[in-house]
Design an enzyme around this catalytic site. Structure first.
Site, PDB file in Angstrom:
ATOM      1  N   HIS A 192      27.009 120.149  97.479  1.00 53.49           N
ATOM      2  CA  HIS A 192      27.451 119.552  96.225  1.00 53.49           C
ATOM      3  C   HIS A 192      26.365 118.696  95.576  1.00 53.49           C
ATOM      4  O   HIS A 192      26.244 118.653  94.354  1.00 53.49           O
ATOM      5  CB  HIS A 192      28.706 118.704  96.463  1.00 53.49           C
ATOM      6  CG  HIS A 192      29.241 118.079  95.219  1.00 53.49           C
ATOM      7  ND1 HIS A 192      29.750 118.827  94.175  1.00 53.49           N
ATOM      8  CD2 HIS A 192      29.331 116.778  94.824  1.00 53.49           C
ATOM      9  CE1 HIS A 192      30.143 118.020  93.204  1.00 53.49           C
ATOM     10  NE2 HIS A 192      29.885 116.782  93.567  1.00 53.49           N
ATOM     11  N   ASP A 193      25.596 117.999  96.369  1.00 55.80           N
ATOM     12  CA  ASP A 193      24.569 117.096  95.836  1.00 55.80           C
ATOM     13  C   ASP A 193      23.317 117.815  95.345  1.00 55.80           C
ATOM     14  O   ASP A 193      22.356 117.157  94.950  1.00 55.80           O
ATOM     15  CB  ASP A 193      24.149 116.084  96.910  1.00 55.80           C
ATOM     16  CG  ASP A 193      24.886 114.766  96.775  1.00 55.80           C
ATOM     17  OD1 ASP A 193      25.733 114.644  95.877  1.00 55.80           O
ATOM     18  OD2 ASP A 193      24.616 113.855  97.595  1.00 55.80           O
ATOM     19  N   ARG A 249      32.269 106.039 102.563  1.00 54.20           N
ATOM     20  CA  ARG A 249      30.983 106.607 102.162  1.00 54.20           C
ATOM     21  C   ARG A 249      30.528 107.695 103.119  1.00 54.20           C
ATOM     22  O   ARG A 249      30.012 108.743 102.705  1.00 54.20           O
ATOM     23  CB  ARG A 249      29.926 105.503 102.075  1.00 54.20           C
ATOM     24  CG  ARG A 249      28.566 105.986 101.576  1.00 54.20           C
ATOM     25  CD  ARG A 249      28.659 106.595 100.200  1.00 54.20           C
ATOM     26  NE  ARG A 249      27.347 106.908  99.651  1.00 54.20           N
ATOM     27  CZ  ARG A 249      27.150 107.542  98.506  1.00 54.20           C
ATOM     28  NH1 ARG A 249      28.190 107.937  97.791  1.00 54.20           N
ATOM     29  NH2 ARG A 249      25.929 107.775  98.055  1.00 54.20           N
ATOM     30  N   ASP A 278      28.470 124.571  98.225  1.00 54.55           N
ATOM     31  CA  ASP A 278      29.282 123.406  97.852  1.00 54.55           C
ATOM     32  C   ASP A 278      30.694 123.579  98.410  1.00 54.55           C
ATOM     33  O   ASP A 278      31.431 124.469  98.000  1.00 54.55           O
ATOM     34  CB  ASP A 278      29.323 123.282  96.325  1.00 54.55           C
ATOM     35  CG  ASP A 278      29.953 121.981  95.843  1.00 54.55           C
ATOM     36  OD1 ASP A 278      30.647 121.306  96.636  1.00 54.55           O
ATOM     37  OD2 ASP A 278      29.762 121.646  94.653  1.00 54.55           O
ATOM     38  N   SER A 309      29.776 116.917  88.449  1.00 55.00           N
ATOM     39  CA  SER A 309      30.758 116.520  89.451  1.00 55.00           C
ATOM     40  C   SER A 309      31.998 115.923  88.762  1.00 55.00           C
ATOM     41  O   SER A 309      32.594 116.567  87.908  1.00 55.00           O
ATOM     42  CB  SER A 309      30.104 115.545  90.430  1.00 55.00           C
ATOM     43  OG  SER A 309      30.945 115.255  91.511  1.00 55.00           O
TER      44      SER A 309
END
Length: 351
Positions: A330-331, A199, A297, A130
Protein backbone atom coordinates in the site's frame (compact mmCIF):
# COMPACT_ATOMS: atom_id res chain seq x y z
CA UNK A 1 -21.68 17.56 8.92
CA UNK A 2 -23.11 14.54 7.09
CA UNK A 3 -24.04 12.64 10.27
CA UNK A 4 -25.30 15.67 12.17
CA UNK A 5 -23.75 18.46 14.20
CA UNK A 6 -21.83 21.44 12.91
CA UNK A 7 -18.51 23.22 13.18
CA UNK A 8 -18.22 26.99 13.46
CA UNK A 9 -15.04 28.79 12.52
CA UNK A 10 -13.37 25.59 11.30
CA UNK A 11 -9.95 26.02 9.74
CA UNK A 12 -7.98 24.04 7.17
CA UNK A 13 -4.19 23.99 6.91
CA UNK A 14 -2.85 23.98 3.36
CA UNK A 15 0.29 24.68 1.38
CA UNK A 16 0.67 25.80 -2.22
CA UNK A 17 3.28 25.59 -4.98
CA UNK A 18 3.36 27.29 -8.35
CA UNK A 19 1.24 30.18 -9.61
CA UNK A 20 -2.48 30.26 -10.43
CA UNK A 21 -3.31 31.20 -14.00
CA UNK A 22 -5.36 34.32 -14.70
CA UNK A 23 -8.44 32.16 -15.14
CA UNK A 24 -7.47 29.99 -12.13
CA UNK A 25 -8.00 26.91 -14.26
CA UNK A 26 -4.62 25.24 -13.60
CA UNK A 27 -5.22 24.16 -9.99
CA UNK A 28 -4.32 20.70 -8.74
CA UNK A 29 -5.67 19.78 -5.30
CA UNK A 30 -4.06 16.92 -3.34
CA UNK A 31 -5.95 15.06 -0.60
CA UNK A 32 -3.73 12.96 1.68
CA UNK A 33 -3.82 9.70 3.54
CA UNK A 34 -4.72 9.57 7.22
CA UNK A 35 -1.53 10.80 8.84
CA UNK A 36 0.33 13.23 6.49
CA UNK A 37 0.05 16.98 6.80
CA UNK A 38 -0.18 19.53 4.01
CA UNK A 39 3.59 19.60 3.46
CA UNK A 40 3.72 17.49 0.32
CA UNK A 41 6.92 19.11 -0.97
CA UNK A 42 9.53 21.66 0.04
CA UNK A 43 8.89 25.34 -0.61
CA UNK A 44 10.36 28.73 0.22
CA UNK A 45 8.65 28.94 3.62
CA UNK A 46 9.50 25.36 4.59
CA UNK A 47 12.49 23.90 2.73
CA UNK A 48 12.30 20.54 4.51
CA UNK A 49 11.44 17.59 2.23
CA UNK A 50 7.74 16.87 1.94
CA UNK A 51 6.01 13.50 2.08
CA UNK A 52 5.70 13.50 -1.77
CA UNK A 53 8.91 15.37 -2.55
CA UNK A 54 9.73 13.18 -5.54
CA UNK A 55 6.36 13.80 -7.22
CA UNK A 56 5.55 17.49 -6.64
CA UNK A 57 7.84 20.25 -7.86
CA UNK A 58 9.32 22.05 -10.89
CA UNK A 59 9.59 19.62 -13.80
CA UNK A 60 8.35 16.69 -11.72
CA UNK A 61 5.30 14.48 -12.31
CA UNK A 62 3.02 17.14 -10.82
CA UNK A 63 4.84 20.07 -12.37
CA UNK A 64 4.63 23.24 -10.29
CA UNK A 65 6.00 25.26 -13.23
CA UNK A 66 2.75 24.43 -14.98
CA UNK A 67 0.18 23.86 -12.27
CA UNK A 68 -0.92 25.71 -9.15
CA UNK A 69 -0.73 22.88 -6.62
CA UNK A 70 -2.58 22.89 -3.30
CA UNK A 71 -2.23 20.20 -0.63
CA UNK A 72 -4.73 20.32 2.22
CA UNK A 73 -4.59 18.73 5.65
CA UNK A 74 -7.83 16.82 6.23
CA UNK A 75 -10.59 18.21 8.37
CA UNK A 76 -10.45 16.19 11.61
CA UNK A 77 -6.66 15.90 11.54
CA UNK A 78 -4.17 17.42 13.97
CA UNK A 79 -1.71 18.89 11.47
CA UNK A 80 -3.19 22.38 11.51
CA UNK A 81 -6.80 21.72 10.53
CA UNK A 82 -9.72 21.69 12.94
CA UNK A 83 -10.16 18.33 14.62
CA UNK A 84 -10.85 16.70 18.00
CA UNK A 85 -7.59 18.13 19.39
CA UNK A 86 -8.59 21.71 18.47
CA UNK A 87 -10.11 24.19 20.87
CA UNK A 88 -13.88 24.35 20.81
CA UNK A 89 -14.68 28.10 20.70
CA UNK A 90 -17.89 27.46 22.65
CA UNK A 91 -16.05 26.02 25.68
CA UNK A 92 -12.42 27.10 25.40
CA UNK A 93 -11.42 23.44 25.84
CA UNK A 94 -10.39 20.83 23.26
CA UNK A 95 -13.31 19.22 21.45
CA UNK A 96 -12.11 15.72 22.28
CA UNK A 97 -15.13 13.40 21.85
CA UNK A 98 -17.51 16.36 21.58
CA UNK A 99 -16.24 16.81 18.02
CA UNK A 100 -19.10 15.97 15.61
CA UNK A 101 -19.09 12.57 13.96
CA UNK A 102 -16.76 12.89 10.99
CA UNK A 103 -17.14 11.38 7.51
CA UNK A 104 -14.82 11.48 4.53
CA UNK A 105 -17.58 13.32 2.69
CA UNK A 106 -17.11 16.10 5.29
CA UNK A 107 -13.38 16.03 4.54
CA UNK A 108 -14.12 16.34 0.82
CA UNK A 109 -16.67 19.12 1.32
CA UNK A 110 -14.23 21.10 3.46
CA UNK A 111 -11.59 20.78 0.71
CA UNK A 112 -14.16 21.94 -1.86
CA UNK A 113 -14.85 25.06 0.22
CA UNK A 114 -11.10 25.68 0.45
CA UNK A 115 -10.83 25.57 -3.35
CA UNK A 116 -13.72 28.01 -3.68
CA UNK A 117 -12.11 30.25 -1.08
CA UNK A 118 -9.01 30.36 -3.29
CA UNK A 119 -11.15 31.44 -6.22
CA UNK A 120 -11.05 28.05 -7.96
CA UNK A 121 -14.41 27.12 -9.45
CA UNK A 122 -13.18 24.00 -11.25
CA UNK A 123 -10.05 21.99 -10.54
CA UNK A 124 -7.77 21.00 -13.38
CA UNK A 125 -7.09 17.83 -11.39
CA UNK A 126 -8.02 16.34 -8.03
CA UNK A 127 -5.48 13.89 -6.63
CA UNK A 128 -6.36 11.47 -3.83
CA UNK A 129 -4.01 8.99 -2.15
CA UNK A 130 -5.25 6.20 0.15
CA UNK A 131 -7.82 7.73 2.53
CA UNK A 132 -7.51 10.90 0.47
CA UNK A 133 -8.74 8.96 -2.55
CA UNK A 134 -11.97 8.18 -0.70
CA UNK A 135 -12.26 11.82 0.35
CA UNK A 136 -11.77 12.77 -3.32
CA UNK A 137 -14.62 10.48 -4.37
CA UNK A 138 -16.78 12.16 -1.73
CA UNK A 139 -15.74 15.57 -3.08
CA UNK A 140 -16.76 14.62 -6.63
CA UNK A 141 -19.99 12.86 -5.61
CA UNK A 142 -21.21 15.97 -3.82
CA UNK A 143 -19.92 18.44 -6.39
CA UNK A 144 -20.27 16.87 -9.86
CA UNK A 145 -18.57 18.83 -12.61
CA UNK A 146 -16.25 20.67 -10.20
CA UNK A 147 -13.22 18.62 -11.30
CA UNK A 148 -11.87 18.21 -14.84
CA UNK A 149 -9.49 15.30 -14.21
CA UNK A 150 -8.77 12.95 -11.33
CA UNK A 151 -5.83 10.84 -10.17
CA UNK A 152 -6.95 8.01 -7.87
CA UNK A 153 -4.16 6.21 -6.01
CA UNK A 154 -4.45 3.05 -3.91
CA UNK A 155 -7.88 3.79 -2.51
CA UNK A 156 -11.36 2.26 -2.36
CA UNK A 157 -14.98 2.98 -3.30
CA UNK A 158 -16.01 1.44 0.02
CA UNK A 159 -14.29 0.01 3.08
CA UNK A 160 -13.90 -3.76 2.88
CA UNK A 161 -14.04 -6.19 5.86
CA UNK A 162 -10.27 -6.73 6.08
CA UNK A 163 -9.52 -2.99 6.25
CA UNK A 164 -12.39 -2.44 8.72
CA UNK A 165 -11.10 -5.26 10.90
CA UNK A 166 -7.55 -3.86 11.03
CA UNK A 167 -8.77 -0.33 11.81
CA UNK A 168 -11.11 -1.73 14.47
CA UNK A 169 -8.15 -3.38 16.22
CA UNK A 170 -6.15 -0.15 15.98
CA UNK A 171 -8.97 1.81 17.60
CA UNK A 172 -9.42 -0.85 20.27
CA UNK A 173 -5.74 -0.71 21.17
CA UNK A 174 -6.01 3.05 21.75
CA UNK A 175 -9.30 2.90 23.64
CA UNK A 176 -8.12 0.07 25.92
CA UNK A 177 -5.06 2.05 27.00
CA UNK A 178 -5.97 3.29 30.52
CA UNK A 179 -4.43 6.66 29.73
CA UNK A 180 -6.89 7.24 26.89
CA UNK A 181 -9.50 7.91 29.60
CA UNK A 182 -12.47 8.36 27.23
CA UNK A 183 -10.43 10.87 25.23
CA UNK A 184 -9.43 13.01 28.24
CA UNK A 185 -5.66 12.49 28.20
CA UNK A 186 -2.80 14.97 28.44
CA UNK A 187 0.97 14.93 27.88
CA UNK A 188 1.60 13.47 31.32
CA UNK A 189 -1.07 10.78 30.94
CA UNK A 190 -0.94 9.82 27.28
CA UNK A 191 -2.10 6.56 25.61
CA UNK A 192 1.39 5.83 24.37
CA UNK A 193 1.12 2.05 24.38
CA UNK A 194 -2.21 2.09 22.56
CA UNK A 195 -0.77 4.34 19.87
CA UNK A 196 2.29 2.08 19.58
CA UNK A 197 0.16 -0.99 18.91
CA UNK A 198 -2.12 0.89 16.50
CA UNK A 199 0.86 2.10 14.50
CA UNK A 200 2.49 -1.33 14.38
CA UNK A 201 -0.73 -2.87 13.06
CA UNK A 202 -0.92 -0.15 10.43
CA UNK A 203 2.68 -0.49 9.26
CA UNK A 204 2.28 -4.27 8.91
CA UNK A 205 -0.59 -3.74 6.45
CA UNK A 206 0.99 -0.79 4.63
CA UNK A 207 3.75 -3.00 3.23
CA UNK A 208 3.73 -6.50 1.75
CA UNK A 209 4.99 -9.88 2.97
CA UNK A 210 7.33 -9.89 -0.03
CA UNK A 211 9.02 -6.74 1.18
CA UNK A 212 9.21 -7.89 4.82
CA UNK A 213 10.93 -11.09 3.72
CA UNK A 214 13.33 -9.28 1.40
CA UNK A 215 14.29 -6.60 3.91
CA UNK A 216 14.40 -8.53 7.16
CA UNK A 217 14.07 -12.28 6.64
CA UNK A 218 14.66 -13.92 10.01
CA UNK A 219 17.63 -11.72 10.92
CA UNK A 220 18.06 -11.41 14.66
CA UNK A 221 19.26 -8.40 16.60
CA UNK A 222 22.76 -8.40 18.00
CA UNK A 223 22.69 -9.72 21.60
CA UNK A 224 23.56 -6.30 23.07
CA UNK A 225 20.58 -4.73 21.28
CA UNK A 226 18.00 -7.18 22.58
CA UNK A 227 15.71 -6.37 25.48
CA UNK A 228 16.16 -8.16 28.81
CA UNK A 229 12.48 -9.07 28.82
CA UNK A 230 12.31 -12.75 27.70
CA UNK A 231 9.48 -11.81 25.35
CA UNK A 232 11.07 -8.59 24.13
CA UNK A 233 12.22 -7.79 20.60
CA UNK A 234 14.62 -10.39 19.22
CA UNK A 235 14.20 -10.00 15.45
CA UNK A 236 15.05 -6.99 13.30
CA UNK A 237 11.46 -6.71 12.07
CA UNK A 238 10.30 -6.25 15.68
CA UNK A 239 12.83 -3.50 16.26
CA UNK A 240 11.78 -1.81 13.02
CA UNK A 241 8.12 -1.74 14.08
CA UNK A 242 9.04 -0.41 17.50
CA UNK A 243 11.00 2.43 15.93
CA UNK A 244 8.04 3.37 13.72
CA UNK A 245 5.71 3.29 16.71
CA UNK A 246 7.96 5.49 18.84
CA UNK A 247 8.24 8.13 16.12
CA UNK A 248 4.50 8.17 15.45
CA UNK A 249 2.93 7.90 18.91
CA UNK A 250 3.41 11.54 19.95
CA UNK A 251 3.24 13.02 16.46
CA UNK A 252 -0.46 12.31 15.87
CA UNK A 253 -3.32 12.98 18.26
CA UNK A 254 -5.08 9.75 19.36
CA UNK A 255 -8.61 11.17 19.18
CA UNK A 256 -7.97 12.51 15.67
CA UNK A 257 -6.70 9.06 14.73
CA UNK A 258 -9.90 7.47 16.04
CA UNK A 259 -12.16 9.88 14.16
CA UNK A 260 -10.39 9.58 10.81
CA UNK A 261 -10.13 5.80 11.16
CA UNK A 262 -13.87 5.45 11.76
CA UNK A 263 -14.62 7.86 8.91
CA UNK A 264 -12.69 5.53 6.60
CA UNK A 265 -14.83 2.58 7.70
CA UNK A 266 -18.07 4.48 7.04
CA UNK A 267 -17.23 5.54 3.49
CA UNK A 268 -19.28 3.77 0.83
CA UNK A 269 -19.95 5.00 -2.72
CA UNK A 270 -22.84 2.50 -2.89
CA UNK A 271 -24.83 4.82 -0.58
CA UNK A 272 -25.18 7.13 -3.58
CA UNK A 273 -26.29 4.38 -5.97
CA UNK A 274 -29.10 2.54 -4.17
CA UNK A 275 -26.65 -0.05 -2.85
CA UNK A 276 -24.58 -0.27 -6.05
CA UNK A 277 -21.01 1.02 -6.33
CA UNK A 278 -21.38 1.22 -10.12
CA UNK A 279 -24.54 3.31 -9.83
CA UNK A 280 -22.93 5.57 -7.24
CA UNK A 281 -19.89 6.16 -9.42
CA UNK A 282 -22.14 7.26 -12.29
CA UNK A 283 -22.90 10.45 -10.36
CA UNK A 284 -19.32 11.63 -10.86
CA UNK A 285 -18.72 13.95 -13.82
CA UNK A 286 -15.16 13.96 -15.17
CA UNK A 287 -13.33 14.27 -18.47
CA UNK A 288 -10.29 12.15 -17.67
CA UNK A 289 -8.99 9.95 -14.87
CA UNK A 290 -5.92 7.94 -13.92
CA UNK A 291 -6.43 5.05 -11.50
CA UNK A 292 -3.30 3.44 -10.04
CA UNK A 293 -3.25 0.28 -7.93
CA UNK A 294 -0.54 -2.00 -6.61
CA UNK A 295 -0.67 -5.77 -6.96
CA UNK A 296 0.84 -6.34 -3.49
CA UNK A 297 -1.55 -3.96 -1.66
CA UNK A 298 -3.53 -5.97 0.90
CA UNK A 299 -5.25 -2.97 2.50
CA UNK A 300 -6.72 -1.49 -0.69
CA UNK A 301 -6.45 -4.42 -3.14
CA UNK A 302 -6.16 -4.07 -6.88
CA UNK A 303 -9.75 -5.27 -7.36
CA UNK A 304 -10.98 -2.07 -5.72
CA UNK A 305 -8.91 0.06 -8.09
CA UNK A 306 -10.49 -1.83 -10.98
CA UNK A 307 -13.94 -1.04 -9.57
CA UNK A 308 -13.10 2.67 -9.50
CA UNK A 309 -11.69 2.64 -13.02
CA UNK A 310 -14.70 0.80 -14.39
CA UNK A 311 -17.12 3.08 -12.56
CA UNK A 312 -15.50 6.26 -13.81
CA UNK A 313 -15.35 4.86 -17.34
CA UNK A 314 -19.06 4.00 -17.26
CA UNK A 315 -19.74 7.52 -15.97
CA UNK A 316 -18.24 8.88 -19.20
CA UNK A 317 -14.64 9.64 -18.29
CA UNK A 318 -11.64 8.62 -20.38
CA UNK A 319 -9.79 6.40 -17.91
CA UNK A 320 -6.20 5.15 -17.79
CA UNK A 321 -5.75 2.20 -15.43
CA UNK A 322 -2.26 1.29 -14.21
CA UNK A 323 -1.50 -1.80 -12.12
CA UNK A 324 2.02 -1.69 -10.68
CA UNK A 325 3.97 -4.66 -9.31
CA UNK A 326 5.74 -2.57 -6.66
CA UNK A 327 6.81 -4.83 -3.77
CA UNK A 328 6.11 -2.16 -1.14
CA UNK A 329 2.35 -2.81 -0.94
CA UNK A 330 0.00 0.00 0.00
CA UNK A 331 2.81 2.44 0.81
CA UNK A 332 4.34 2.09 -2.65
CA UNK A 333 3.06 5.52 -3.73
CA UNK A 334 5.30 7.02 -1.05
CA UNK A 335 8.46 5.11 -1.92
CA UNK A 336 8.30 3.74 -5.47
CA UNK A 337 8.65 7.23 -6.90
CA UNK A 338 10.13 6.10 -10.20
CA UNK A 339 7.13 4.04 -11.26
CA UNK A 340 4.43 6.23 -9.73
CA UNK A 341 6.11 9.36 -11.04
CA UNK A 342 6.21 7.96 -14.58
CA UNK A 343 2.51 7.05 -14.54
CA UNK A 344 1.37 10.33 -12.98
CA UNK A 345 3.68 12.44 -15.12
CA UNK A 346 2.47 10.85 -18.36
CA UNK A 347 -1.14 11.49 -17.36
CA UNK A 348 -0.58 15.08 -16.22
CA UNK A 349 1.24 15.89 -19.47
CA UNK A 350 -2.02 15.24 -21.33
CA UNK A 351 -4.04 17.76 -19.31
Amino acid sequence: MKRGGELRGARLAYETWGTPSAARDNAVLILTGLSPGAHAASNAEDPSPGWWEGIVGPGKAIDTDRFFVVCVNSLGSCKGSTGPASIDPATGEPYRLDFPELTLEDVGNAAYELARGLGIERLACLVGCSMGGMSALGYMLHHPGSVRAHVSISTAPQAQPFAIAIRSLQREAIRLDPNWNEGRYDDAHYPEMGMHIARKLGVITYRSAIEWSGRFGRIRLEPDKREEDPFGAEFQIESYLQGHARRFARSFDPNCYLYLSRASDWFDVAEYGHGSIAEGMRRIRLERALVIGVETDILFPLQQQEQIAMGLREAGAEVDFVALDSPQGHDAFLVDIERFGAAIGAFMAKL
